[in-house]
Design a protein around this motif. Structure first.
Motif, PDB file in Angstrom:
ATOM      1  N   GLU A 174     -39.566 -62.053  61.745  1.00 16.84           N
ATOM      2  CA  GLU A 174     -39.746 -60.688  60.920  1.00 16.84           C
ATOM      3  C   GLU A 174     -41.375 -60.372  61.394  1.00 16.84           C
ATOM      4  OE1 GLU A 174     -36.974 -60.334  57.248  1.00 16.84           O
ATOM      5  OE2 GLU A 174     -39.054 -60.668  56.837  1.00 16.84           O
ATOM      6  N   ILE A 175     -41.617 -59.192  61.434  1.00  9.25           N
ATOM      7  CA  ILE A 175     -42.737 -58.409  61.655  1.00  9.25           C
ATOM      8  C   ILE A 175     -42.938 -57.382  60.401  1.00  9.25           C
ATOM      9  CG2 ILE A 175     -44.415 -56.699  62.579  1.00  9.25           C
ATOM     10  CD1 ILE A 175     -43.288 -57.641  65.458  1.00  9.25           C
ATOM     11  N   TRP A 176     -44.258 -57.720  59.434  1.00  7.99           N
ATOM     12  CA  TRP A 176     -44.452 -56.925  58.423  1.00  7.99           C
ATOM     13  C   TRP A 176     -45.546 -56.001  58.845  1.00  7.99           C
ATOM     14  CZ3 TRP A 176     -44.833 -61.147  54.104  1.00  7.99           C
ATOM     15  CH2 TRP A 176     -43.607 -61.865  54.062  1.00  7.99           C
ATOM     16  N   GLN A 201     -44.396 -48.417  66.535  1.00  6.53           N
ATOM     17  CA  GLN A 201     -45.388 -49.451  66.414  1.00  6.53           C
ATOM     18  C   GLN A 201     -44.945 -50.590  66.167  1.00  6.53           C
ATOM     19  OE1 GLN A 201     -48.055 -47.728  63.195  1.00  6.53           O
ATOM     20  NE2 GLN A 201     -48.818 -46.261  64.181  1.00  6.53           N
ATOM     21  N   LEU A 202     -43.684 -50.678  65.456  1.00  8.54           N
ATOM     22  CA  LEU A 202     -43.103 -52.121  65.488  1.00  8.54           C
ATOM     23  C   LEU A 202     -42.709 -52.513  66.679  1.00  8.54           C
ATOM     24  CD1 LEU A 202     -41.304 -51.099  61.903  1.00  8.54           C
ATOM     25  CD2 LEU A 202     -43.094 -53.027  62.143  1.00  8.54           C
ATOM     26  N   GLY A 220     -38.224 -55.701  61.919  1.00 12.54           N
ATOM     27  CA  GLY A 220     -39.369 -55.249  61.632  1.00 12.54           C
ATOM     28  C   GLY A 220     -39.315 -54.655  60.429  1.00 12.54           C
ATOM     29  N   LYS A 221     -40.302 -54.816  59.416  1.00 12.78           N
ATOM     30  CA  LYS A 221     -40.339 -54.303  58.001  1.00 12.78           C
ATOM     31  C   LYS A 221     -41.802 -53.314  57.755  1.00 12.78           C
ATOM     32  CE  LYS A 221     -37.679 -57.620  55.162  1.00 12.78           C
ATOM     33  NZ  LYS A 221     -38.085 -58.697  54.120  1.00 12.78           N
ATOM     34  N   ASP A 233     -34.350 -52.662  63.334  1.00 13.05           N
ATOM     35  CA  ASP A 233     -33.933 -53.652  64.239  1.00 13.05           C
ATOM     36  C   ASP A 233     -34.710 -53.842  65.551  1.00 13.05           C
ATOM     37  OD1 ASP A 233     -31.815 -54.770  62.479  1.00 13.05           O
ATOM     38  OD2 ASP A 233     -30.606 -53.152  63.406  1.00 13.05           O
ATOM     39  N   LEU A 234     -35.179 -54.766  65.956  1.00 13.85           N
ATOM     40  CA  LEU A 234     -35.680 -55.023  67.410  1.00 13.85           C
ATOM     41  C   LEU A 234     -35.196 -55.715  68.297  1.00 13.85           C
ATOM     42  CD1 LEU A 234     -39.479 -55.895  65.851  1.00 13.85           C
ATOM     43  CD2 LEU A 234     -38.565 -53.670  66.457  1.00 13.85           C
TER      44      LEU A 234
END
Length: 312
Positions: A174-176, A201-202, A220-221, A233-234
């Motif tokens: 995950e990306i925060w 950006q995410l 991505g959060k 979702d990425l």
């Protein structure tokens, strides 16, 4: 509005931009001239700052530095207060020495100051127990990638150095991304959805992580200061497409700069692109295009005239 000759006395060089970040990519979409003016240190003396924007930056900075390896022996609440106070003092001191921003040197008078401070405490207290302290991360083994400590405060590069960015937190898959304002917008049908700029950006952060670790995050959060998180979702394909788009924006601007004789030719003057821009007072394109009906529904106005005397 300052006389246009005032800005011409400032040395504004049409220099190509070597790399693009997720935030810069969005500015290029809004107005390429704004992106260039934001990079000019000498022009800052003519630019009035925004305490609201400063608070957003400070909020982001505190959460970004929670797990710093330079943390002294402080309890969690003491550490949060230390980060907040340090960031506030730095910005307040810069404002006090600015020819226009000195009027904002009393930070507790900034709109939203106390709310932002309270929300920093809440979000930081929520975040700290969920994750261990960060450690320096080198290229991990495939087996260790999902179990490693979160990656923070690390600038990543891709596309031969033309794309760069610093994700707030990369934890497992995950990306925060912390945001001080709302992370949703209203669709034409009235439904709510994540802001397209933040989604882009995410995806750029996803591509940067993929290129630097070999694994693309699947989620991505977006974590707003107030309200519920939004998940995106990425995929490797979607992240790569967004990265190629950002590089396309950068290359297009640099090509324009190479043949541009007047910097104002790079402006995208419009009601939406100019509303939040700090360079309106010295942007000739803005004053040439601004219309009487701009921002009527936002209770805002732009006024030009000649200064008869100085209050200083």
């Amino acid at each position: 509005m300052p006389n246009s000759s005032d800005r011409n006395k400032v040395e504004l060089k049409l220099e190509q931009i070597p790399s693009v970040s997720p935030s810069l990519a969005e500015t290029l979409r809004i107005c390429p001239l704004q992106a260039l003016l934001n990079r000019s240190r000498t022009l800052r003396q003519f630019t009035l700052g925004s305490p609201k924007a400063w608070l957003g930056t400070i909020y982001h900075e505190v959460l970004e530095k929670l797990w710093s390896n330079e943390r002294p022996g402080l309890e969690d609440d003491e550490w949060i207060e230390h980060l907040w106070d340090s960031a506030i003092e730095r910005v307040r001191a810069e404002a006090a020495h600015h020819p226009l921003d000195w009027r904002f040197s009393e930070n507790e008078d900034w709109p939203g100051y106390h709310l932002t401070r309270a929300m920093v405490r809440i979000r930081a207290r929520e975040a700290l127990p969920r994750q261990p302290r960060s450690r320096k991360v080198s290229a991990p083994s495939a087996e260790a990638r999902t179990a490693q400590a979160p990656v923070r405060e690390k600038t990543l590069h891709a596309m031969n150095g033309k794309l760069k960015g610093q994700p707030d937190v990369v934890s497992g898959n995950e990306i925060w991304d912390y945001k001080s304002g709302s992370v949703v917008e209203e669709s034409p049908d009235g439904s709510k959805r994540a802001k397209e700029a933040y989604v882009r950006q995410l995806h750029l952060y996803g591509y940067l992580v993929h290129e630097n670790t070999g694994t693309c995050p699947s989620k991505g959060k977006l974590l707003p200061m107030q309200g519920s998180p939004v998940e995106i979702d990425l995929t490797p394909k979607s992240c790569k497409a967004e990265a190629e788009g950002a590089i396309g924006l950068l290359d297009a601007l640099n090509a324009q700069i190479a043949k541009c004789e007047n910097i104002d030719q790079l402006a995208f003057a419009s009601e939406n692109s100019c509303y939040w821009c700090n360079h309106k007072t010295h942007c000739e394109s803005f004053w040439e295009n601004v219309a009487e009906d701009w921002w009527e529904d936002r209770n805002s106005a732009a006024v030009s005239g000649s200064l008869s005397e100085s209050a200083a």
